[in-house]
Design a protein around this motif. Structure first.
Motif, PDB file in Angstrom:
ATOM      1  N   THR A  33      17.603  13.396  -2.071  1.00 57.56           N
ATOM      2  CA  THR A  33      16.706  13.861  -1.069  1.00 57.56           C
ATOM      3  C   THR A  33      18.001  13.572  -0.517  1.00 57.56           C
ATOM      4  O   THR A  33      18.946  13.264  -0.470  1.00 57.56           O
ATOM      5  CB  THR A  33      15.999  14.441  -0.764  1.00 57.56           C
ATOM      6  OG1 THR A  33      15.454  15.352   0.753  1.00 57.56           O
ATOM      7  CG2 THR A  33      16.064  12.619   0.012  1.00 57.56           C
ATOM      8  N   THR A  41      16.261  17.399   3.429  1.00 59.60           N
ATOM      9  CA  THR A  41      15.885  18.006   3.822  1.00 59.60           C
ATOM     10  C   THR A  41      14.091  17.976   2.434  1.00 59.60           C
ATOM     11  O   THR A  41      15.017  17.610   1.456  1.00 59.60           O
ATOM     12  CB  THR A  41      15.675  19.354   3.914  1.00 59.60           C
ATOM     13  OG1 THR A  41      16.015  19.516   2.829  1.00 59.60           O
ATOM     14  CG2 THR A  41      17.147  19.262   5.296  1.00 59.60           C
ATOM     15  N   TRP A  42      13.673  19.116   2.539  1.00 57.33           N
ATOM     16  CA  TRP A  42      12.268  19.100   1.377  1.00 57.33           C
ATOM     17  C   TRP A  42      12.890  20.159   0.694  1.00 57.33           C
ATOM     18  O   TRP A  42      12.594  19.921  -0.651  1.00 57.33           O
ATOM     19  CB  TRP A  42      11.351  20.053   2.032  1.00 57.33           C
ATOM     20  CG  TRP A  42      10.106  19.306   2.921  1.00 57.33           C
ATOM     21  CD1 TRP A  42       9.903  19.247   4.553  1.00 57.33           C
ATOM     22  CD2 TRP A  42       9.446  17.525   2.468  1.00 57.33           C
ATOM     23  NE1 TRP A  42       9.069  17.868   4.609  1.00 57.33           N
ATOM     24  CE2 TRP A  42       8.496  17.274   3.215  1.00 57.33           C
ATOM     25  CE3 TRP A  42       9.755  17.400   1.392  1.00 57.33           C
ATOM     26  CZ2 TRP A  42       7.856  16.006   3.207  1.00 57.33           C
ATOM     27  CZ3 TRP A  42       8.462  16.088   1.423  1.00 57.33           C
ATOM     28  CH2 TRP A  42       7.929  14.880   2.515  1.00 57.33           C
ATOM     29  N   ASP A  43      13.916  21.096   0.862  1.00 56.24           N
ATOM     30  CA  ASP A  43      14.498  21.538   0.060  1.00 56.24           C
ATOM     31  C   ASP A  43      15.731  20.818  -0.427  1.00 56.24           C
ATOM     32  O   ASP A  43      15.873  22.110  -1.746  1.00 56.24           O
ATOM     33  CB  ASP A  43      15.542  23.238   1.121  1.00 56.24           C
ATOM     34  CG  ASP A  43      14.189  24.493   1.763  1.00 56.24           C
ATOM     35  OD1 ASP A  43      13.531  24.216   1.472  1.00 56.24           O
ATOM     36  OD2 ASP A  43      14.678  24.802   2.799  1.00 56.24           O
ATOM     37  N   THR A  44      15.792  20.383  -0.395  1.00 59.15           N
ATOM     38  CA  THR A  44      17.122  19.561  -1.697  1.00 59.15           C
ATOM     39  C   THR A  44      15.877  18.360  -1.641  1.00 59.15           C
ATOM     40  O   THR A  44      17.454  17.165  -2.603  1.00 59.15           O
ATOM     41  CB  THR A  44      18.548  19.020   0.025  1.00 59.15           C
ATOM     42  OG1 THR A  44      17.647  18.603   0.877  1.00 59.15           O
ATOM     43  CG2 THR A  44      18.601  20.189  -0.061  1.00 59.15           C
ATOM     44  N   THR A  45      15.303  18.196  -2.117  1.00 61.89           N
ATOM     45  CA  THR A  45      14.125  16.682  -2.698  1.00 61.89           C
ATOM     46  C   THR A  45      14.046  17.684  -3.950  1.00 61.89           C
ATOM     47  O   THR A  45      12.981  18.590  -4.160  1.00 61.89           O
ATOM     48  CB  THR A  45      13.123  16.761  -1.532  1.00 61.89           C
ATOM     49  OG1 THR A  45      13.675  16.623  -0.082  1.00 61.89           O
ATOM     50  CG2 THR A  45      12.092  15.654  -1.936  1.00 61.89           C
ATOM     51  N   THR A  46      13.744  16.438  -5.084  1.00 59.09           N
ATOM     52  CA  THR A  46      13.236  16.447  -6.393  1.00 59.09           C
ATOM     53  C   THR A  46      12.695  15.178  -6.896  1.00 59.09           C
ATOM     54  O   THR A  46      13.508  13.837  -6.486  1.00 59.09           O
ATOM     55  CB  THR A  46      14.621  17.562  -7.401  1.00 59.09           C
ATOM     56  OG1 THR A  46      15.917  16.569  -7.124  1.00 59.09           O
ATOM     57  CG2 THR A  46      15.112  18.993  -6.555  1.00 59.09           C
ATOM     58  N   ASN A  88       3.072  15.091   5.142  1.00 63.54           N
ATOM     59  CA  ASN A  88       4.671  15.655   6.052  1.00 63.54           C
ATOM     60  C   ASN A  88       5.066  14.134   6.520  1.00 63.54           C
ATOM     61  O   ASN A  88       5.884  13.520   7.200  1.00 63.54           O
ATOM     62  CB  ASN A  88       4.966  16.526   7.384  1.00 63.54           C
ATOM     63  CG  ASN A  88       6.420  16.685   7.165  1.00 63.54           C
ATOM     64  OD1 ASN A  88       7.285  16.930   6.213  1.00 63.54           O
ATOM     65  ND2 ASN A  88       6.554  17.579   8.577  1.00 63.54           N
TER      66      ASN A  88
END
Length: 143
Positions: free
Chosen positions: A9, A12-17, A118
């Motif tokens: 990550t 952010t959630w958008d960059t988390t894998t 969250n």
């Protein structure tokens, strides 16, 4: 085949894998709790390790992630936890921080990623011995 997980990550959630053996895993929760016990002189007394994930389509089922490895890639930090023992013996656990083995120095490692709640928390405590006496542990936040 053993698990080879990579949690990555940029904050952010958008960059988390979460990847396992090169394939994306859609998990709702990733949890790791490692505690190493120390004697009064700082000697290793064993410890315990819990490591699992819960898939998005089955959030109540905890799936063990070891034996295998988990790499945690977050800004400014890289942690690798390995345990390839088929019986998951704690003594077979190795921990690397920034590619340096810190297995015997780790007092605690905690990672909790829970998308539904969250929750994003990751920290590590490293034991620092002082020769005679018990020493202390320094805790720092990874995420």
């Amino acid at each position: 085949m053993m698990n080879s997980l990579v949690f990555s990550t940029q904050g952010t959630w958008d960059t988390t894998t979460l990847m396992n053996n090169g394939e994306e895993v859609f998990a709702s929760r990733l949890f790791v709790s490692l505690r190493r016990a120390r004697g009064w002189m700082g000697g290793d007394q064993g410890g315990d390790l819990e490591a699992y994930l819960c898939l998005q389509d089955d959030p109540d089922n905890e799936i063990g992630i070891l034996p295998g490895s988990l790499e945690i890639q977050v800004p400014r930090h890289n942690v690798l936890i390995t345990n390839r023992d088929p019986h998951f013996a704690f003594e077979s656990t190795q921990i690397y921080y920034q590619e340096i083995e810190v297995t015997m120095s780790v007092a605690e490692l905690y990672l909790e990623i829970d998308a539904d709640q969250n929750i994003v928390q990751c920290y590590m405590s490293l034991f620092q011995g002082h020769g005679f006496g018990s020493g202390n542990a320094e805790t720092f936040t990874l995420l």
